[in-house]
Motif scaffolding. Structure first.
Motif, PDB file in Angstrom:
ATOM      1  N   ALA A 167       0.836  -1.061  -0.403  1.00  0.00           N
ATOM      2  CA  ALA A 167      -0.336  -0.288   0.246  1.00  0.00           C
ATOM      3  C   ALA A 167       1.024   1.207   0.097  1.00  0.00           C
ATOM      4  CB  ALA A 167      -0.811   0.413   0.944  1.00  0.00           C
ATOM      5  N   LEU A 168       2.338   1.032   0.396  1.00  0.00           N
ATOM      6  CA  LEU A 168       2.666   2.198   0.696  1.00  0.00           C
ATOM      7  C   LEU A 168       3.071   2.794  -0.061  1.00  0.00           C
ATOM      8  CD1 LEU A 168       4.527   2.052   3.757  1.00  0.00           C
ATOM      9  CD2 LEU A 168       2.565   3.954   2.894  1.00  0.00           C
ATOM     10  N   GLU A 169       3.740   1.833  -1.125  1.00  0.00           N
ATOM     11  CA  GLU A 169       4.698   1.657  -2.529  1.00  0.00           C
ATOM     12  C   GLU A 169       3.215   2.537  -3.637  1.00  0.00           C
ATOM     13  OE1 GLU A 169       6.579  -1.388  -4.087  1.00  0.00           O
ATOM     14  OE2 GLU A 169       7.774  -2.006  -2.506  1.00  0.00           O
ATOM     15  N   VAL A 170       2.256   1.931  -3.005  1.00  0.00           N
ATOM     16  CA  VAL A 170       0.644   2.357  -3.735  1.00  0.00           C
ATOM     17  C   VAL A 170       0.075   4.047  -4.191  1.00  0.00           C
ATOM     18  CG1 VAL A 170      -1.441   2.076  -4.525  1.00  0.00           C
ATOM     19  CG2 VAL A 170      -0.265  -0.295  -4.861  1.00  0.00           C
ATOM     20  N   ALA A 171       0.714   4.448  -2.959  1.00  0.00           N
ATOM     21  CA  ALA A 171       0.253   5.568  -2.561  1.00  0.00           C
ATOM     22  C   ALA A 171       0.902   6.427  -3.653  1.00  0.00           C
ATOM     23  CB  ALA A 171       1.010   6.001  -1.335  1.00  0.00           C
ATOM     24  N   SER A 172      -0.189   7.571  -4.637  1.00  0.00           N
ATOM     25  CA  SER A 172       0.613   8.289  -5.074  1.00  0.00           C
ATOM     26  C   SER A 172      -0.849   9.606  -4.561  1.00  0.00           C
ATOM     27  CB  SER A 172       0.304   8.373  -5.679  1.00  0.00           C
ATOM     28  OG  SER A 172      -0.525   7.194  -7.221  1.00  0.00           O
ATOM     29  N   PRO A 173      -0.910  10.580  -5.221  1.00  0.00           N
ATOM     30  CA  PRO A 173      -2.392  11.356  -5.290  1.00  0.00           C
ATOM     31  C   PRO A 173      -3.815  11.308  -4.885  1.00  0.00           C
ATOM     32  CG  PRO A 173      -0.380  12.795  -5.977  1.00  0.00           C
ATOM     33  CD  PRO A 173       0.312  11.171  -6.097  1.00  0.00           C
ATOM     34  N   LEU A 174      -3.636  10.303  -6.236  1.00  0.00           N
ATOM     35  CA  LEU A 174      -5.006  10.126  -6.713  1.00  0.00           C
ATOM     36  C   LEU A 174      -5.504   8.701  -6.428  1.00  0.00           C
ATOM     37  CD1 LEU A 174      -5.085  12.099  -9.294  1.00  0.00           C
ATOM     38  CD2 LEU A 174      -6.572  12.436  -7.275  1.00  0.00           C
ATOM     39  N   SER A 175      -4.530   8.045  -5.310  1.00  0.00           N
ATOM     40  CA  SER A 175      -5.164   6.105  -5.267  1.00  0.00           C
ATOM     41  C   SER A 175      -4.414   5.870  -3.800  1.00  0.00           C
ATOM     42  CB  SER A 175      -3.547   5.489  -5.825  1.00  0.00           C
ATOM     43  OG  SER A 175      -3.304   6.196  -7.460  1.00  0.00           O
ATOM     44  N   PHE A 176      -5.032   4.200  -3.850  1.00  0.00           N
ATOM     45  CA  PHE A 176      -5.302   4.101  -2.160  1.00  0.00           C
ATOM     46  C   PHE A 176      -5.419   2.696  -2.163  1.00  0.00           C
ATOM     47  CE2 PHE A 176     -10.139   4.376  -3.836  1.00  0.00           C
ATOM     48  CZ  PHE A 176     -10.459   3.568  -3.869  1.00  0.00           C
ATOM     49  N   SER A 177      -5.026   2.075  -1.285  1.00  0.00           N
ATOM     50  CA  SER A 177      -5.623   0.979  -0.523  1.00  0.00           C
ATOM     51  C   SER A 177      -6.150   0.371   0.333  1.00  0.00           C
ATOM     52  CB  SER A 177      -4.020   0.083  -0.867  1.00  0.00           C
ATOM     53  OG  SER A 177      -2.947   0.647  -1.289  1.00  0.00           O
ATOM     54  N   VAL A 178      -6.853  -0.544   0.573  1.00  0.00           N
ATOM     55  CA  VAL A 178      -8.040  -1.036   1.108  1.00  0.00           C
ATOM     56  C   VAL A 178      -8.282  -2.775   1.429  1.00  0.00           C
ATOM     57  CG1 VAL A 178      -9.577  -1.085  -1.087  1.00  0.00           C
ATOM     58  CG2 VAL A 178     -10.623  -0.398   1.327  1.00  0.00           C
ATOM     59  N   ILE A 179      -8.650  -2.539   2.817  1.00  0.00           N
ATOM     60  CA  ILE A 179      -9.579  -3.492   3.411  1.00  0.00           C
ATOM     61  C   ILE A 179     -11.256  -3.094   3.649  1.00  0.00           C
ATOM     62  CG2 ILE A 179      -9.073  -5.882   4.813  1.00  0.00           C
ATOM     63  CD1 ILE A 179      -5.860  -4.618   5.337  1.00  0.00           C
ATOM     64  N   PHE A 180     -11.779  -4.278   3.709  1.00  0.00           N
ATOM     65  CA  PHE A 180     -13.474  -3.338   3.633  1.00  0.00           C
ATOM     66  C   PHE A 180     -13.426  -4.929   5.056  1.00  0.00           C
ATOM     67  CE2 PHE A 180     -17.016  -3.301   3.446  1.00  0.00           C
ATOM     68  CZ  PHE A 180     -17.829  -1.568   4.252  1.00  0.00           C
ATOM     69  N   HIS A 181     -14.607  -4.882   5.713  1.00  0.00           N
ATOM     70  CA  HIS A 181     -14.909  -5.970   6.557  1.00  0.00           C
ATOM     71  C   HIS A 181     -16.392  -6.201   6.283  1.00  0.00           C
ATOM     72  CE1 HIS A 181     -16.262  -7.709  10.741  1.00  0.00           C
ATOM     73  NE2 HIS A 181     -15.372  -9.257   9.323  1.00  0.00           N
ATOM     74  N   LEU A 182     -16.217  -7.886   5.772  1.00  0.00           N
ATOM     75  CA  LEU A 182     -17.568  -7.991   5.244  1.00  0.00           C
ATOM     76  C   LEU A 182     -18.323  -8.691   6.260  1.00  0.00           C
ATOM     77  CD1 LEU A 182     -16.900  -8.643   1.439  1.00  0.00           C
ATOM     78  CD2 LEU A 182     -17.884  -6.696   1.777  1.00  0.00           C
ATOM     79  N   ALA A 183     -17.728  -9.550   6.875  1.00  0.00           N
ATOM     80  CA  ALA A 183     -18.449 -10.822   7.793  1.00  0.00           C
ATOM     81  C   ALA A 183     -19.643 -10.443   8.095  1.00  0.00           C
ATOM     82  CB  ALA A 183     -17.477 -11.810   8.445  1.00  0.00           C
ATOM     83  N   GLY A 184     -20.623 -11.231   7.740  1.00  0.00           N
ATOM     84  CA  GLY A 184     -22.158 -11.519   8.421  1.00  0.00           C
ATOM     85  C   GLY A 184     -23.127 -12.322   7.396  1.00  0.00           C
ATOM     86  N   ALA A 185     -23.889 -11.363   7.434  1.00  0.00           N
ATOM     87  CA  ALA A 185     -25.694 -11.696   6.990  1.00  0.00           C
ATOM     88  C   ALA A 185     -24.441 -11.704   5.240  1.00  0.00           C
ATOM     89  CB  ALA A 185     -26.154 -10.294   6.315  1.00  0.00           C
ATOM     90  N   LEU A 186     -24.010 -11.222   4.988  1.00  0.00           N
ATOM     91  CA  LEU A 186     -23.555 -12.271   3.523  1.00  0.00           C
ATOM     92  C   LEU A 186     -22.752 -13.419   3.223  1.00  0.00           C
ATOM     93  CD1 LEU A 186     -20.380 -12.217   2.324  1.00  0.00           C
ATOM     94  CD2 LEU A 186     -21.081  -9.802   1.915  1.00  0.00           C
ATOM     95  N   ASN A 187     -23.115 -13.853   4.444  1.00  0.00           N
ATOM     96  CA  ASN A 187     -22.057 -14.739   4.856  1.00  0.00           C
ATOM     97  C   ASN A 187     -23.557 -15.997   4.537  1.00  0.00           C
ATOM     98  OD1 ASN A 187     -19.932 -13.965   6.574  1.00  0.00           O
ATOM     99  ND2 ASN A 187     -19.153 -14.053   4.835  1.00  0.00           N
ATOM    100  N   GLU A 188     -24.711 -15.826   5.043  1.00  0.00           N
ATOM    101  CA  GLU A 188     -25.857 -16.669   4.913  1.00  0.00           C
ATOM    102  C   GLU A 188     -26.642 -16.181   3.901  1.00  0.00           C
ATOM    103  OE1 GLU A 188     -26.888 -15.046   8.670  1.00  0.00           O
ATOM    104  OE2 GLU A 188     -24.874 -15.304   9.505  1.00  0.00           O
ATOM    105  N   THR A 189     -27.420 -17.528   3.668  1.00  0.00           N
ATOM    106  CA  THR A 189     -28.470 -17.597   2.568  1.00  0.00           C
ATOM    107  C   THR A 189     -29.310 -17.953   2.872  1.00  0.00           C
ATOM    108  OG1 THR A 189     -27.875 -20.120   2.048  1.00  0.00           O
ATOM    109  CG2 THR A 189     -26.860 -17.238   0.706  1.00  0.00           C
ATOM    110  N   ASP A 190     -30.588 -17.786   2.734  1.00  0.00           N
ATOM    111  CA  ASP A 190     -31.781 -19.050   2.652  1.00  0.00           C
ATOM    112  C   ASP A 190     -32.055 -19.975   1.876  1.00  0.00           C
ATOM    113  OD1 ASP A 190     -33.235 -17.258   1.118  1.00  0.00           O
ATOM    114  OD2 ASP A 190     -34.233 -16.145   2.481  1.00  0.00           O
ATOM    115  N   GLY A 191     -31.235 -20.090   1.529  1.00  0.00           N
ATOM    116  CA  GLY A 191     -31.430 -21.202   0.317  1.00  0.00           C
ATOM    117  C   GLY A 191     -31.889 -20.711  -0.759  1.00  0.00           C
ATOM    118  N   ASP A 192     -32.197 -19.441  -0.639  1.00  0.00           N
ATOM    119  CA  ASP A 192     -32.726 -18.519  -2.021  1.00  0.00           C
ATOM    120  C   ASP A 192     -31.167 -17.831  -2.557  1.00  0.00           C
ATOM    121  OD1 ASP A 192     -34.317 -17.632  -4.310  1.00  0.00           O
ATOM    122  OD2 ASP A 192     -35.412 -16.551  -3.151  1.00  0.00           O
ATOM    123  N   GLY A 193     -30.020 -17.276  -2.348  1.00  0.00           N
ATOM    124  CA  GLY A 193     -29.453 -16.380  -2.387  1.00  0.00           C
ATOM    125  C   GLY A 193     -28.705 -15.777  -3.716  1.00  0.00           C
ATOM    126  N   GLY A 194     -29.229 -16.611  -4.987  1.00  0.00           N
ATOM    127  CA  GLY A 194     -29.148 -15.882  -5.791  1.00  0.00           C
ATOM    128  C   GLY A 194     -27.737 -16.391  -5.909  1.00  0.00           C
TER     129      GLY A 194
END
Length: 504
Positions: A355-382
């Motif tokens: 990430a520090l190598e990528v850093a430039s005025p219009l660039s960024f690096s990210v980790i986004f937390h997803l865990a939760g409801a999207l890990n579950e389906t009711d059998g009809d998750g698409g």
């Protein structure tokens, strides 16, 4: 309109000559305008978010109804024309436009109606996120959408769609109750769990491969109108401590709390102190839509005084638009991202270094937390794949079109390669580039890909809807986007891939 002939890109890789009389006859059957280069509104129609993927269609229609859409779809199919669909034009691969083709620009179909008693919102395909958020927040309701209010609802949702509410309520596609859709035969259909259920399953994650959605019906949830959210940043010298605090925070976070870790150069924005402008920072972007925000955000206090801190109570619509200024239209954009099963195994130091190598005025690096409801389906998750993912992480490079971006692209690719050993092997289809091949698209769907191909064959055997992250029908040799571009913005012609790529 003149008597000249129009050369429009065709499905066979060549061009179809259309007389001006044919164009005039098409326009006469429409309520919305038909545009060609030089017409009023043309420049806005062909403007998309990623300048690196910008191409020019030959014709564009701005429909005002499902009937208009059906007329254009039949015209494109009858003449073998390359057809693209523009919702918000925010897709990084540039799939809103087909080079030399016919574009359906849905920007005139932006109506939103809310039924607060039933907790449903009906949204047009030209809606941006802000249109839906503003309408639903009048009743203290919201559905799952993304992070930048200029993003189109249609593309985001059809590719899955995640945002601040994903941990509570799943993907945006999980919150679809029904759609009105025009399929390749020009028919206007309803798709939900009872009517055309196979089509409804496929469009929830399968992108624009199966038709043109002309109305979305979303399930709504009690959210806001106030949340606790914002951005806090520390010197990048503290990146290891910030990332460790992020791991601790997300390991125990309730579903009401969503957080992202970001490393970038601090933007020269009004909310950033002058002395921090363009200095490397490690930041945390948070949104807490519950009642215990102060206690749940306690791990951040151990990091000491930040360079700047914007975390506090604010309207949900303000949270949804707070990073808009960091994502302007018209820049070259190059992303690479992967799903992660967790943050163990030495991932954080590898991410920090890249990430520090990528850093430039219009660039960024990210980790986004997803865990939760999207890990579950009711059998009809698409059709959304990779439901085992707990995080998504990657690198985003941006630069003005007139500048040399070779170094930024190289840093993004190097960072992406460095994190791949830590990933699930899957990726998010809405983050794919035009350069990504059909194998990578298949990896976005994992075990759902072959079922998607069967449904594609049923509803679009000739692959009329191919200007997207394409899922080819069974036996098709067409696996890519005509007029797509490679990582340096050069135009590619013809098809991508062959059937050997599809055996999975």
């Amino acid at each position: 309109m003149s008597t000249r002939r129009f050369e429009v890109a065709g499905l066979d890789g060549g061009y179809v000559g259309l007389a001006s009389a044919e164009i005039e006859q098409l326009g006469a059957r429409l309520d919305g305008p038909l545009l060609t280069a030089g017409d009023e509104g043309w420049d806005e129609t062909v403007l998309i978010w990623n300048a690196m993927a910008a191409v020019k269609p030959s014709l564009a229609v701005q429909p005002t109804s499902a009937r208009d859409v059906a007329t254009v779809v039949r015209f494109a199919a009858d003449h073998g024309l390359l057809l693209s669909i523009k919702g918000g034009g925010h897709n990084i691969a540039g799939t809103a436009l087909a080079d030399g083709g016919l574009t359906l620009d849905m920007s005139r179909m932006r109506g939103v109606t809310v039924d607060p008693a039933a907790r449903l919102a009906h949204a047009g395909p030209g809606c941006l996120l802000r249109d839906v958020d503003r309408a639903t927040q009048q009743y203290g309701l919201a559905t799952v959408l993304g992070f930048v209010s200029e993003t189109g609802v249609a593309g985001l949702t059809l590719g899955g769609g995640f945002g601040y509410l994903t941990r509570r309520f799943g993907w945006a596609a999980d919150n679809l109750e029904a759609v009105e859709i025009v399929t390749a035969d020009g028919r206007v259909r309803t798709a939900d769990r009872e009517e055309n259920p196979d089509l409804f399953w496929a469009i929830r994650g399968g992108g624009g491969n199966f038709g043109v959605v002309t109305r979305f019906t979303f399930r709504l949830h009690r959210v806001g109108p106030a949340v606790t959210g914002g951005l806090a940043a520390w010197s990048a010298d503290q990146a290891d401590q910030v990332l460790a605090a992020y791991r601790e925070l997300t390991a125990t976070a309730p579903r009401e709390l969503t957080a992202a870790a970001v490393i970038r150069l601090a933007p020269p924005a009004p909310f950033v102190p002058d002395e921090w402008h363009l200095k490397p920072v490690a930041a945390l972007l948070v949104c807490h839509s519950g009642a215990n925000a102060e206690a749940d955000l306690a791990p951040l206090r151990a990091l000491g005084k930040p360079a700047f801190n914007l975390i506090g109570p604010k309207p949900y619509v303000a949270q949804q638009s707070m990073i808009d200024s960091m994502e302007p239209k018209g820049l070259n954009q190059y992303w690479k991202a992967e799903f992660l099963p967790g943050l163990a195994g030495g991932y954080l130091p590898v991410f920090r270094e890249a990430a520090l190598e990528v850093a430039s005025p219009l660039s960024f690096s990210v980790i986004f937390h997803l865990a939760g409801a999207l890990n579950e389906t009711d059998g009809d998750g698409g059709a959304v794949g990779n439901r085992e993912a707990r995080y998504i992480s990657g690198f985003s490079g941006g630069w003005p079109p007139q500048a040399d971006g070779d170094g930024i692209v190289a840093a993004v690719r190097k960072g992406w390669e460095s994190i791949r050993p830590f990933t699930t092997g899957g990726n998010y289809v809405n983050f794919q580039l035009a350069e990504d091949d059909v194998t990578r698209t298949a990896d976005a769907y994992r075990g759902n890909y072959e079922r998607l191909r069967k449904i594609k064959t049923q509803y679009d055997r000739d692959n009329l809807f191919r200007v997207n992250r394409n899922i080819p029908p069974g036996g098709s040799l067409v696996g890519g986007v005509k007029g797509a571009q490679d990582g340096r913005g050069r135009r590619k012609r013809g098809v991508v891939g062959d059937d050997r790529n599809y055996a999975r």
